[in-house]
Design a protein around this motif. Structure first.
Motif, PDB file in Angstrom:
ATOM      1  N   PRO A  78      95.109  16.368  -4.060  1.00  0.00           N
ATOM      2  CA  PRO A  78      95.876  17.539  -4.509  1.00  0.00           C
ATOM      3  C   PRO A  78      94.935  18.687  -4.890  1.00  0.00           C
ATOM      4  CG  PRO A  78      96.218  15.653  -5.981  1.00  0.00           C
ATOM      5  CD  PRO A  78      95.298  15.211  -4.905  1.00  0.00           C
ATOM      6  N   PRO A  79      95.309  19.915  -4.570  1.00  0.00           N
ATOM      7  CA  PRO A  79      94.434  21.046  -4.871  1.00  0.00           C
ATOM      8  C   PRO A  79      94.359  21.319  -6.377  1.00  0.00           C
ATOM      9  CG  PRO A  79      96.520  21.824  -4.025  1.00  0.00           C
ATOM     10  CD  PRO A  79      96.539  20.324  -3.893  1.00  0.00           C
ATOM     11  N   ILE A  80      93.319  22.015  -6.760  1.00  0.00           N
ATOM     12  CA  ILE A  80      93.179  22.432  -8.152  1.00  0.00           C
ATOM     13  C   ILE A  80      94.050  23.665  -8.352  1.00  0.00           C
ATOM     14  CG2 ILE A  80      91.593  23.343  -9.879  1.00  0.00           C
ATOM     15  CD1 ILE A  80      89.381  21.745  -8.565  1.00  0.00           C
ATOM     16  N   VAL A  81      95.022  23.551  -9.227  1.00  0.00           N
ATOM     17  CA  VAL A  81      95.932  24.659  -9.515  1.00  0.00           C
ATOM     18  C   VAL A  81      95.933  24.883 -11.020  1.00  0.00           C
ATOM     19  CG1 VAL A  81      98.309  25.477  -9.387  1.00  0.00           C
ATOM     20  CG2 VAL A  81      97.372  24.085  -7.541  1.00  0.00           C
ATOM     21  N   ILE A  82      95.619  26.101 -11.423  1.00  0.00           N
ATOM     22  CA  ILE A  82      95.612  26.466 -12.831  1.00  0.00           C
ATOM     23  C   ILE A  82      96.523  27.668 -12.990  1.00  0.00           C
ATOM     24  CG2 ILE A  82      94.198  27.229 -14.773  1.00  0.00           C
ATOM     25  CD1 ILE A  82      91.868  25.791 -13.352  1.00  0.00           C
ATOM     26  N   GLU A  83      97.541  27.523 -13.814  1.00  0.00           N
ATOM     27  CA  GLU A  83      98.524  28.572 -13.988  1.00  0.00           C
ATOM     28  C   GLU A  83      97.874  29.853 -14.511  1.00  0.00           C
ATOM     29  OE1 GLU A  83     102.568  29.424 -16.535  1.00  0.00           O
ATOM     30  OE2 GLU A  83     101.913  27.370 -16.262  1.00  0.00           O
ATOM     31  N   GLY A  84      98.094  30.944 -13.802  1.00  0.00           N
ATOM     32  CA  GLY A  84      97.587  32.238 -14.217  1.00  0.00           C
ATOM     33  C   GLY A  84      96.113  32.464 -13.951  1.00  0.00           C
ATOM     34  N   ALA A  85      95.477  31.564 -13.224  1.00  0.00           N
ATOM     35  CA  ALA A  85      94.042  31.699 -12.975  1.00  0.00           C
ATOM     36  C   ALA A  85      93.735  31.312 -11.538  1.00  0.00           C
ATOM     37  CB  ALA A  85      93.242  30.828 -13.936  1.00  0.00           C
ATOM     38  N   GLY A  86      92.571  31.711 -11.088  1.00  0.00           N
ATOM     39  CA  GLY A  86      92.117  31.364  -9.754  1.00  0.00           C
ATOM     40  C   GLY A  86      90.711  30.802  -9.800  1.00  0.00           C
ATOM     41  N   ILE A  87      90.323  30.169  -8.712  1.00  0.00           N
ATOM     42  CA  ILE A  87      88.991  29.585  -8.614  1.00  0.00           C
ATOM     43  C   ILE A  87      88.300  30.172  -7.393  1.00  0.00           C
ATOM     44  CG2 ILE A  87      87.686  27.469  -8.277  1.00  0.00           C
ATOM     45  CD1 ILE A  87      90.014  26.003  -9.566  1.00  0.00           C
ATOM     46  N   GLU A  88      87.067  30.597  -7.583  1.00  0.00           N
ATOM     47  CA  GLU A  88      86.227  31.053  -6.482  1.00  0.00           C
ATOM     48  C   GLU A  88      85.042  30.098  -6.404  1.00  0.00           C
ATOM     49  OE1 GLU A  88      85.021  34.993  -7.487  1.00  0.00           O
ATOM     50  OE2 GLU A  88      87.061  35.782  -7.426  1.00  0.00           O
ATOM     51  N   TRP A  89      84.748  29.605  -5.224  1.00  0.00           N
ATOM     52  CA  TRP A  89      83.612  28.714  -5.033  1.00  0.00           C
ATOM     53  C   TRP A  89      82.381  29.560  -4.783  1.00  0.00           C
ATOM     54  CZ3 TRP A  89      84.484  23.873  -6.371  1.00  0.00           C
ATOM     55  CH2 TRP A  89      85.794  23.416  -6.367  1.00  0.00           C
ATOM     56  N   LEU A  90      81.426  29.521  -5.688  1.00  0.00           N
ATOM     57  CA  LEU A  90      80.199  30.302  -5.549  1.00  0.00           C
ATOM     58  C   LEU A  90      79.219  29.620  -4.602  1.00  0.00           C
ATOM     59  CD1 LEU A  90      79.749  31.344  -9.274  1.00  0.00           C
ATOM     60  CD2 LEU A  90      80.832  32.631  -7.426  1.00  0.00           C
ATOM     61  N   SER A  91      79.200  28.299  -4.630  1.00  0.00           N
ATOM     62  CA  SER A  91      78.419  27.535  -3.659  1.00  0.00           C
ATOM     63  C   SER A  91      79.203  26.267  -3.348  1.00  0.00           C
ATOM     64  CB  SER A  91      77.026  27.203  -4.198  1.00  0.00           C
ATOM     65  OG  SER A  91      77.108  26.375  -5.327  1.00  0.00           O
ATOM     66  N   PRO A  92      79.096  25.768  -2.135  1.00  0.00           N
ATOM     67  CA  PRO A  92      79.894  24.603  -1.735  1.00  0.00           C
ATOM     68  C   PRO A  92      79.621  23.392  -2.623  1.00  0.00           C
ATOM     69  CG  PRO A  92      78.877  25.610   0.171  1.00  0.00           C
ATOM     70  CD  PRO A  92      78.282  26.263  -1.039  1.00  0.00           C
ATOM     71  N   LEU A  93      80.658  22.613  -2.802  1.00  0.00           N
ATOM     72  CA  LEU A  93      80.580  21.398  -3.604  1.00  0.00           C
ATOM     73  C   LEU A  93      80.977  20.236  -2.704  1.00  0.00           C
ATOM     74  CD1 LEU A  93      80.377  20.033  -6.418  1.00  0.00           C
ATOM     75  CD2 LEU A  93      82.782  20.537  -6.696  1.00  0.00           C
ATOM     76  N   VAL A  94      80.166  19.195  -2.714  1.00  0.00           N
ATOM     77  CA  VAL A  94      80.457  18.006  -1.912  1.00  0.00           C
ATOM     78  C   VAL A  94      80.657  16.838  -2.862  1.00  0.00           C
ATOM     79  CG1 VAL A  94      79.595  16.433  -0.144  1.00  0.00           C
ATOM     80  CG2 VAL A  94      79.086  18.878   0.000  1.00  0.00           C
ATOM     81  N   VAL A  95      81.821  16.194  -2.742  1.00  0.00           N
ATOM     82  CA  VAL A  95      82.126  15.005  -3.531  1.00  0.00           C
ATOM     83  C   VAL A  95      82.165  13.836  -2.566  1.00  0.00           C
ATOM     84  CG1 VAL A  95      83.712  13.944  -5.163  1.00  0.00           C
ATOM     85  CG2 VAL A  95      83.556  16.428  -5.048  1.00  0.00           C
ATOM     86  N   ARG A  96      81.238  12.923  -2.719  1.00  0.00           N
ATOM     87  CA  ARG A  96      81.130  11.777  -1.817  1.00  0.00           C
ATOM     88  C   ARG A  96      82.260  10.780  -2.086  1.00  0.00           C
ATOM     89  NH1 ARG A  96      77.944  13.630   1.895  1.00  0.00           N
ATOM     90  NH2 ARG A  96      76.083  14.589   1.061  1.00  0.00           N
ATOM     91  N   SER A  97      82.518   9.951  -1.111  1.00  0.00           N
ATOM     92  CA  SER A  97      83.586   8.958  -1.243  1.00  0.00           C
ATOM     93  C   SER A  97      83.259   7.894  -2.288  1.00  0.00           C
ATOM     94  CB  SER A  97      83.864   8.292   0.109  1.00  0.00           C
ATOM     95  OG  SER A  97      82.683   7.678   0.591  1.00  0.00           O
ATOM     96  N   ASN A  98      81.986   7.824  -2.726  1.00  0.00           N
ATOM     97  CA  ASN A  98      81.632   6.883  -3.792  1.00  0.00           C
ATOM     98  C   ASN A  98      81.782   7.504  -5.182  1.00  0.00           C
ATOM     99  OD1 ASN A  98      79.480   8.615  -3.943  1.00  0.00           O
ATOM    100  ND2 ASN A  98      77.923   7.103  -3.427  1.00  0.00           N
ATOM    101  N   GLY A  99      82.222   8.787  -5.261  1.00  0.00           N
ATOM    102  CA  GLY A  99      82.459   9.440  -6.540  1.00  0.00           C
ATOM    103  C   GLY A  99      81.320  10.306  -7.027  1.00  0.00           C
TER     104      GLY A  99
END
Length: 142
Positions: A78-99
């Motif tokens: 599920p996407p990150i949703v914050i009421e009344g706010a937005g998110i900008e990715w300054l640099s890519p983030l990688v989350v591996r399948s191992n956490g």
């Protein structure tokens, strides 16, 4: 000296109303800034909670998440949703399948305020970047 049952004069009522109006004009901006700061803190806490769940969601879905940049948000998470706010990715983030993750950076934008965060690897904690030109919330960091 007033006699019992006698009311206030119109001039006395007008003076009280003017004083109350002046007091409200002095207090309203401070209250407004306090409410805005509170909303920004709530949005920041919500962001931290949702980002902290990403490694668990990646492990549960068994996928590697590539967030930010040109990558589309994966359907399994599920996407990150914050009421009344937005998110900008300054640099890519990688989350591996191992956490575990590779470090990245993001910005929380709420009204005219913004806060920059670094995502620390490998444990996926958020660290707020130092205030500067990129942080225009107008107050001290909590």
């Amino acid at each position: 000296m007033r006699r019992p049952g006698q009311g206030f004069t119109l001039l006395e009522l007008l003076v009280v109303l003017v004083l109350l109006g002046a007091l409200a004009a002095l207090v309203a901006p401070a209250v407004s800034r306090g409410i805005d700061a509170w909303r920004l803190r709530v949005a920041a806490q919500e962001l931290e909670q949702q980002v902290a769940r990403l490694p668990l969601q990646a492990r549960a879905a068994g996928v590697t998440l590539h967030l930010g940049g040109e990558a589309a948000w994966p359907a399994a998470v599920p996407p990150i949703v914050i009421e009344g706010a937005g998110i900008e990715w300054l640099s890519p983030l990688v989350v591996r399948s191992n956490g575990f993750c590779e470090a990245g950076a993001l910005r929380l934008v709420h009204d005219a305020s913004r806060r920059d965060y670094e995502v620390l690897s490998p444990d996926f904690r958020l660290r707020r970047r130092a205030s500067g030109a990129a942080d225009d919330e107008g107050g001290a960091a909590p």
